[in-house]
Design a protein around this motif. Structure first.
Motif, PDB file in Angstrom:
ATOM      1  N   ARG A 347     -18.980 -29.374  21.095  1.00 56.61           N
ATOM      2  CA  ARG A 347     -18.850 -29.130  22.540  1.00 56.61           C
ATOM      3  C   ARG A 347     -17.766 -30.020  23.164  1.00 56.61           C
ATOM      4  N   HIS A 348     -17.676 -31.258  22.718  1.00 57.06           N
ATOM      5  CA  HIS A 348     -16.663 -32.162  23.251  1.00 57.06           C
ATOM      6  C   HIS A 348     -15.259 -31.670  22.899  1.00 57.06           C
ATOM      7  N   ILE A 349     -15.041 -31.264  21.641  1.00 56.54           N
ATOM      8  CA  ILE A 349     -13.720 -30.797  21.219  1.00 56.54           C
ATOM      9  C   ILE A 349     -13.319 -29.543  21.984  1.00 56.54           C
ATOM     10  N   VAL A 350     -14.239 -28.603  22.124  1.00 60.56           N
ATOM     11  CA  VAL A 350     -13.935 -27.362  22.846  1.00 60.56           C
ATOM     12  C   VAL A 350     -13.564 -27.664  24.297  1.00 60.56           C
ATOM     13  N   ALA A 351     -14.351 -28.506  24.954  1.00 56.17           N
ATOM     14  CA  ALA A 351     -14.115 -28.799  26.374  1.00 56.17           C
ATOM     15  C   ALA A 351     -12.794 -29.523  26.589  1.00 56.17           C
ATOM     16  N   THR A 352     -12.459 -30.474  25.703  1.00 53.23           N
ATOM     17  CA  THR A 352     -11.258 -31.282  25.906  1.00 53.23           C
ATOM     18  C   THR A 352      -9.981 -30.604  25.428  1.00 53.23           C
ATOM     19  N   THR A 353     -10.082 -29.433  24.828  1.00 50.92           N
ATOM     20  CA  THR A 353      -8.891 -28.654  24.456  1.00 50.92           C
ATOM     21  C   THR A 353      -8.734 -27.410  25.316  1.00 50.92           C
ATOM     22  N   GLY A 354      -9.495 -27.330  26.396  1.00 48.78           N
ATOM     23  CA  GLY A 354      -9.335 -26.216  27.333  1.00 48.78           C
ATOM     24  C   GLY A 354     -10.130 -24.980  26.988  1.00 48.78           C
ATOM     25  N   GLY A 355     -11.114 -25.090  26.115  1.00 48.10           N
ATOM     26  CA  GLY A 355     -11.907 -23.924  25.733  1.00 48.10           C
ATOM     27  C   GLY A 355     -13.202 -23.822  26.508  1.00 48.10           C
ATOM     28  N   ARG A 356     -13.913 -22.765  26.264  1.00 46.89           N
ATOM     29  CA  ARG A 356     -15.243 -22.565  26.848  1.00 46.89           C
ATOM     30  C   ARG A 356     -16.104 -21.848  25.817  1.00 46.89           C
ATOM     31  N   MET A 357     -17.402 -21.967  25.953  1.00 41.62           N
ATOM     32  CA  MET A 357     -18.340 -21.328  25.032  1.00 41.62           C
ATOM     33  C   MET A 357     -18.720 -19.936  25.531  1.00 41.62           C
ATOM     34  N   ILE A 358     -18.689 -18.960  24.618  1.00 39.07           N
ATOM     35  CA  ILE A 358     -19.132 -17.601  24.933  1.00 39.07           C
ATOM     36  C   ILE A 358     -20.622 -17.499  24.599  1.00 39.07           C
ATOM     37  N   PRO A 359     -21.450 -17.063  25.534  1.00 34.92           N
ATOM     38  CA  PRO A 359     -22.875 -16.882  25.206  1.00 34.92           C
ATOM     39  C   PRO A 359     -23.056 -15.699  24.255  1.00 34.92           C
ATOM     40  N   VAL A 360     -23.956 -15.856  23.301  1.00 36.03           N
ATOM     41  CA  VAL A 360     -24.224 -14.802  22.310  1.00 36.03           C
ATOM     42  C   VAL A 360     -25.723 -14.528  22.308  1.00 36.03           C
ATOM     43  N   GLU A 361     -26.101 -13.263  22.482  1.00 38.83           N
ATOM     44  CA  GLU A 361     -27.514 -12.904  22.468  1.00 38.83           C
ATOM     45  C   GLU A 361     -28.118 -13.172  21.092  1.00 38.83           C
ATOM     46  N   GLN A 362     -29.427 -13.374  21.065  1.00 39.41           N
ATOM     47  CA  GLN A 362     -30.088 -13.792  19.830  1.00 39.41           C
ATOM     48  C   GLN A 362     -29.860 -12.817  18.687  1.00 39.41           C
ATOM     49  N   ASN A 363     -30.030 -11.508  18.925  1.00 40.98           N
ATOM     50  CA  ASN A 363     -29.867 -10.537  17.837  1.00 40.98           C
ATOM     51  C   ASN A 363     -28.456 -10.587  17.264  1.00 40.98           C
ATOM     52  N   ASP A 364     -27.456 -10.670  18.161  1.00 40.83           N
ATOM     53  CA  ASP A 364     -26.068 -10.747  17.699  1.00 40.83           C
ATOM     54  C   ASP A 364     -25.815 -12.060  16.963  1.00 40.83           C
ATOM     55  N   ALA A 365     -26.373 -13.149  17.475  1.00 43.47           N
ATOM     56  CA  ALA A 365     -26.196 -14.443  16.819  1.00 43.47           C
ATOM     57  C   ALA A 365     -26.757 -14.420  15.399  1.00 43.47           C
ATOM     58  N   GLU A 366     -27.899 -13.787  15.215  1.00 38.66           N
ATOM     59  CA  GLU A 366     -28.508 -13.742  13.884  1.00 38.66           C
ATOM     60  C   GLU A 366     -27.667 -12.927  12.910  1.00 38.66           C
TER      61      GLU A 366
END
Length: 568
Positions: A347-366
């Motif tokens: 999370r720190h690396i993503v935030a400090t390089t200008g990125g963001r997290m995409i939410p993924v629904e549970q079924n898709d994540a699995e």
């Protein structure tokens, strides 16, 4: 002109080695060994011109040695194959005997203490992984997926997989080796050659790993590998996968110590910078980038479902075109503290390089987790078109990532779907992952419509444009796929590698009967000298129409393909 062999006499000779049940020359059987399909196949005719004269299934290294000596006595070429996962197992030679190693399928030893296994050619990566997980270990699975043979990948072809962050790379996962040479001698290499088990690839016995495989491997042209010691890696996940969902949307449950992240950046340069930092920390079990449309095919059960959801704007966010520069990151902690550290780091690396997290629904994540752990992506992604190939093959610094993405966009620009002949539905087809948490590996997936003349022509044109791009900028790839005739075209740029390969081939295989379709020719091919001139003409502005017409002609020829008569 060589004399046609007496097929019945060859059949009887092979039967005397392996028994009647394990050899055939029936055309209805050998047709499947002349079928040009799968990863690594070329666009064009589906059946090869030359079919094997027989298919034999040895059961041991001694059988393999006897078969090779049988072929030597009759001046017959021979070619081994294990899982046959890819078009490179095919032979273009006349009078070739195919050794299908399917009976050699023993997982001989799983040594948990020393993190290794001893395997035969037909042990698949999926089977080995399932057994290894029971004792807290896992194996490297190359991009071709869990049905590939780790032995074949490690000894005889390129072995690069999406868990390269944590499971190395197969050409360095070899330990002891049992090798049947092109003269029918059985050689045991590494510590096995010193009567000290399979523990080390470098001695005290013979250490010939670099000679027998180099970077790409000889694809059967330097004999047959019948057993290897194979390196395994720690696995902190469950001993048995907790599968979820129903086929084709089977997933794997996320355990408490597992995390899936799908970060996205606005630019490829930001993604590149984050990649260096993620690799340096070593927190990822798997780190994979595939284009959004490939994620969409993975998260939908059919092409029709993908198209419907695409048109309705209902695809998951990670599968939408605007989220082009993203990673899939899977972490697996050995303790709650390590799990928390891995999550905080990502999370720190993503935030400090200008990125963001995409939410993924549970079924898709699995579903994504299962494909990451087992490398099931290929069968899902190639579903989008009638045929598939790949280009580039870059093993370089991650600093090259922006150049590769842009080159891929340029390569595919004029033939992308909709309305054209590449089933891309996106700007490019680059798959990216790290090797040994360090080097960039990327390749560009070219999925064309094999059922049409224009689709076949697009496949050929994309392939030829790739060769031209690489010739102008060698860092854009080729080394990862430099096999067969391609070696001849680019050998001068790579220290005349073809000349050195021929020296080894002639010394190890003086009769030249170990099939070299995907290795190096006995003599320099005439096209190697003509290639620079042909290249200048074909890729000039004036030559572009000629190149297009030539590719269309290849498409027409392929569509009019006639089934060969294997008895002639």
């Amino acid at each position: 002109m060589t004399m046609a062999p007496d097929r019945n006499e060859v059949l009887q000779a092979l039967q005397s080695i392996v028994g009647k049940a394990n050899v055939t020359n029936d055309p209805s059987f050998i047709a499947s060994y002349a079928w040009n399909s799968g990863v690594g196949s070329m666009p064009g005719p589906k059946f090869l011109k030359n079919w094997p004269i027989a298919v034999v299934m040895p059961g041991s290294a001694e059988d393999v040695a006897a078969i090779i000596k049988c072929c030597l006595a009759r001046q017959l070429s021979y070619r081994p194959l294990s899982s046959g996962n890819g078009g490179t197992y095919l032979s273009a030679s006349e009078n070739v005997v195919v050794m299908d190693l399917c009976r050699m399928n023993c997982l001989i030893k799983l040594d948990a203490a020393n993190q290794m296994a001893v395997i035969e050619p037909y042990v698949t990566a999926g089977r080995l992984q399932a057994e290894a997980m029971k004792v807290g270990l896992t194996c490297h699975i190359v991009g071709a997926g869990p049905s590939h043979s780790p032995l074949a990948s490690a000894t005889s072809f390129l072995g690069v997989g999406i868990t390269g962050s944590s499971t190395g790379v197969n050409f360095r996962n070899i330990m002891g080796i049992e090798w049947v040479t092109p003269q029918g001698d059985i050689v045991r290499m590494g510590s096995l050659g010193g009567d000290d088990d399979w523990f080390s690839e470098e001695g005290p016995g013979p250490g010939l790993r670099g000679m027998i495989r180099g970077l790409i491997g000889a694809n059967g042209a330097l004999g047959v590998f019948t057993r290897i010691g194979y390196k395994l890696y720690p696995w902190a996940g469950p001993a048995n996968m907790n599968l979820t969902g129903r086929s084709p949307m089977r997933g794997m449950a996320l355990e408490p110590n597992m995390r899936l992240f799908v970060p996205v950046w606005d630019t490829v340069e930001q993604m590149r910078d984050a990649s260096f930092r993620l690799n340096r920390t070593g927190v990822a079990f798997a780190l994979l980038r595939i284009p959004p449309n490939h994620i969409g095919w993975t998260l939908t059960g059919t092409n029709a479902e993908y198209a419907r959801r695409r048109e309705a704007g209902e695809l998951p966010e990670c599968a939408r075109p605007e989220n082009q520069f993203s990673w899939q990151i899977l972490t697996v902690g050995h303790s709650p503290g390590e799990t928390a550290y891995q999550e905080k780091t990502v999370r720190h690396i993503v935030a400090t390089t200008g990125g963001r997290m995409i939410p993924v629904e549970q079924n898709d994540a699995e579903v994504l987790v299962r494909t990451l752990v087992t490398s099931l992506y290929v069968s899902r992604v190639f579903r989008g078109a009638g045929s598939g190939g790949t280009s580039f093959g870059v093993m370089e610094s991650f600093g090259l990532l922006p150049d590769v993405i842009r080159a891929s966009e340029d390569l595919m620009a004029k033939d992308r779907m909709p309305g054209r002949n590449f089933a891309a539905d996106g700007k490019e087809g680059c798959w990216v992952w790290p090797t040994e948490s360090r080097q960039l590996w990327t390749e560009n997936i070219l999925a064309s419509q094999a059922g049409s003349v224009k689709g076949i022509a697009a496949g050929w044109k994309g392939f030829l444009k790739h060769l031209n791009m690489v010739d102008r900028n060698p860092r854009l790839g080729l080394m990862g796929f430099m096999a067969g005739p391609l070696i001849e075209l680019f050998s001068p740029r790579y220290s005349n590698v073809a000349s050195w390969m021929r020296l080894i081939k002639r010394r190890v295989d003086p009769a030249g009967l170990a099939d070299a379709t995907v290795h190096v020719s006995a003599k320099q091919l005439p096209i190697a000298k003509k290639w620079p001139t042909l290249q200048k003409i074909a890729f000039s502005r004036a030559g572009a129409p000629m190149l297009h017409l030539a590719c269309l002609l290849l498409g027409v020829i392929s569509k009019k393909e006639k089934l060969p008569d294997p008895r002639k």
